[in-house]
Enzyme design. Structure first.
Site, PDB file in Angstrom:
ATOM      1  N   HIS A  72       0.842  -1.192   0.000  1.00 39.60           N
ATOM      2  CA  HIS A  72       0.000   0.000   0.000  1.00 39.60           C
ATOM      3  C   HIS A  72       0.876   1.240   0.000  1.00 39.60           C
ATOM      4  CE1 HIS A  72      -4.259  -1.375   1.312  1.00 39.60           C
ATOM      5  NE2 HIS A  72      -3.693  -2.258   0.502  1.00 39.60           N
ATOM      6  N   TYR A 201      -9.506   6.077   6.672  1.00 38.63           N
ATOM      7  CA  TYR A 201      -9.659   6.557   8.045  1.00 38.63           C
ATOM      8  C   TYR A 201     -10.674   7.705   8.013  1.00 38.63           C
ATOM      9  CZ  TYR A 201      -5.514   3.968   9.576  1.00 38.63           C
ATOM     10  OH  TYR A 201      -4.617   2.971   9.889  1.00 38.63           O
ATOM     11  N   PRO A 293      -4.837   1.171  18.446  1.00 40.21           N
ATOM     12  CA  PRO A 293      -4.547   0.628  17.115  1.00 40.21           C
ATOM     13  C   PRO A 293      -4.668   1.627  15.970  1.00 40.21           C
ATOM     14  CG  PRO A 293      -6.706  -0.095  17.884  1.00 40.21           C
ATOM     15  CD  PRO A 293      -6.066   0.605  19.034  1.00 40.21           C
ATOM     16  N   LYS A 297       0.679   0.545  15.025  1.00 40.83           N
ATOM     17  CA  LYS A 297       2.040   0.529  15.532  1.00 40.83           C
ATOM     18  C   LYS A 297       2.388  -0.679  16.403  1.00 40.83           C
ATOM     19  CE  LYS A 297       3.678   4.065  13.619  1.00 40.83           C
ATOM     20  NZ  LYS A 297       3.217   3.462  12.384  1.00 40.83           N
ATOM     21  N   TYR A 385       3.390   7.044   9.884  1.00 44.44           N
ATOM     22  CA  TYR A 385       2.633   5.850   9.527  1.00 44.44           C
ATOM     23  C   TYR A 385       3.538   4.774   8.917  1.00 44.44           C
ATOM     24  CZ  TYR A 385      -1.612   3.277   8.307  1.00 44.44           C
ATOM     25  OH  TYR A 385      -2.625   2.324   8.245  1.00 44.44           O
TER      26      TYR A 385
END
Length: 391
Positions: A72, A201, A293, A297, A385
């Site tokens: 991704h 998100y 979550p 991580k 990220y």
């Protein structure tokens, strides 16, 4: 039994550590309280940072990941029915992430350990870590109905937040930093192709939503729910309807529905135990820290811990110097606190607190607007990220 490194816990951290040590010519024994089927089936994380992917490749555990995993290059942020894509490689100099479930990582590592590595004992319950302050610590454990002792040079506790490893650190040298959140995640697995090719998100006045995946035919999704929610109180139709509401866009994007095969609620908290080392006992993964979550991580932090330990012990064997082992806790905690910061920032930006005020709502929108309008802010999210440097 005797070994150089006694590893408590056969999650991804313990199993990867055993692999790294094996590759360095250092022997170990892994003790796991559950059976193999349980370890290979428990649903956990699914996002691997660039550093984690690199480590798995270097360790020789990436053949199936590279074949079946889903690379991704970004995520999508949604708020006020708007969509904004964060392009990871463009913002980080080429870094990205991989969607590959923790269950699959464990399967790959278990197969290699059983074929090439040292002993891996399932249904071996660690009862206590003893002598951590000496040069010969040991793990007392129960296996096949009898108690035994594993004598070691070092013990690495990868046995989670309720394991015996952390309990062996005296209270008078321990510091705990934590924050609990008044909401959790209702997570589902569904037999339906993902409705988008990257993770979404979403910040919504009704609460956060995340659309993820496990494979090209299996979707993973989450809804923010009040703390203490029972997953069985939500029907499948109610879950899909709520995902529809929170993921709605102004351009007519459509959520695909399918049979839900599992659902559960995950509580949300931030936790750090300092120090991560006591004598010859080293804490790794959830034994030392927990993150909400939202930032993906948890597994990746655990990988960073065991890579740091493996490098330090290899350095000790090659040079005789304990410098890196002595710095283990400090080295790991630098990365841990950056991950805690990032996960906290993502969580508070995207979740709506039960007592949120109109001011709080505006601040969340302002933070999201900043990311969409500022390359610097967007780069900070992308760098966090895709992962902080290991070690």
């Amino acid at each position: 039994m005797r070994t150089t490194v006694g590893i408590i816990g056969a999650g991804p951290a313990g199993l990867l550590l055993a692999r790294l040590l094996h590759n360095a010519g250092i022997d170990s024994v892994v003790l796991e309280s559950r059976d193999r089927a349980y370890v290979e089936q428990r649903q956990r994380a699914g996002i691997l940072e660039q550093g984690t992917v690199d480590v798995l490749r270097e360790a020789g555990v990436a053949e199936r990941m590279d074949r079946e995993g889903l690379p991704h290059d970004g995520i999508e942020l949604r708020f006020d029915k708007r969509r904004h894509r964060v392009d990871f490689p463009a913002l980080t100099g080429g870094r990205s992430v991989m969607v590959y479930a923790q269950t699959e990582v464990c399967k790959d590592l278990i197969a290699l350990q059983l074929a090439e590595g040292g002993p891996l004992l399932f249904e071996a319950e660690a009862l206590a870590v003893e002598g951590a302050e000496t040069e010969s610590p040991s793990v007392r454990f129960r296996h096949e109905g009898r108690e035994d002792v594993l004598d070691c040079d070092y013990v690495v506790a990868c046995d989670g937040s309720w394991g015996v490893g952390r309990k062996a650190v005296p209270a008078d040298v321990s510091q705990v930093f934590e924050r609990t959140y008044p909401f959790g995640w209702l997570g589902i697995l569904a037999d339906v192709a993902p409705s988008h090719d990257e993770l979404i998100y979403a910040r919504h006045d009704r609460g956060f939503a995340l659309l993820s995946m496990r494979s090209p035919s299996v979707s993973r999704a989450y809804l923010q729910v009040p703390e203490g929610t029972n997953a069985d109180d939500w029907s499948d139709e109610e879950i899909w309807d709520e995902l529809d509401r929170r993921l709605e866009t102004s351009d007519g994007w459509k959520l695909e529905r399918g049979p839900i095969t599992s659902k559960s609620v995950t509580p949300m908290r931030s936790y750090v135990h300092e120090p991560m080392r006591h004598g010859r006992l080293f804490l790794a993964g959830d034994a030392a820290h927990i993150v909400p979550p939202t930032g993906a991580k948890g597994l990746n932090l655990a990988v960073g811990d065991v890579v740091t330990f493996a490098r330090a012990l290899t350095h000790r064997h090659e040079t005789g110097s304990t410098e890196l082992l002595d710095a283990y806790s400090q080295t790991c905690l630098r990365r841990v606190w950056q991950a805690e910061r990032f996960s906290y920032a993502m969580t508070t930006m995207l979740h709506r607190a039960p007592d949120a005020t109109p001011f709080d709502d505006r601040i969340q929108r302002a933070r999201l607007d900043r990311i969409t309008a500022s390359r610097a802010a967007e780069s900070d999210l992308a760098e966090g990220y895709t992962g902080f440097p290991l070690g």
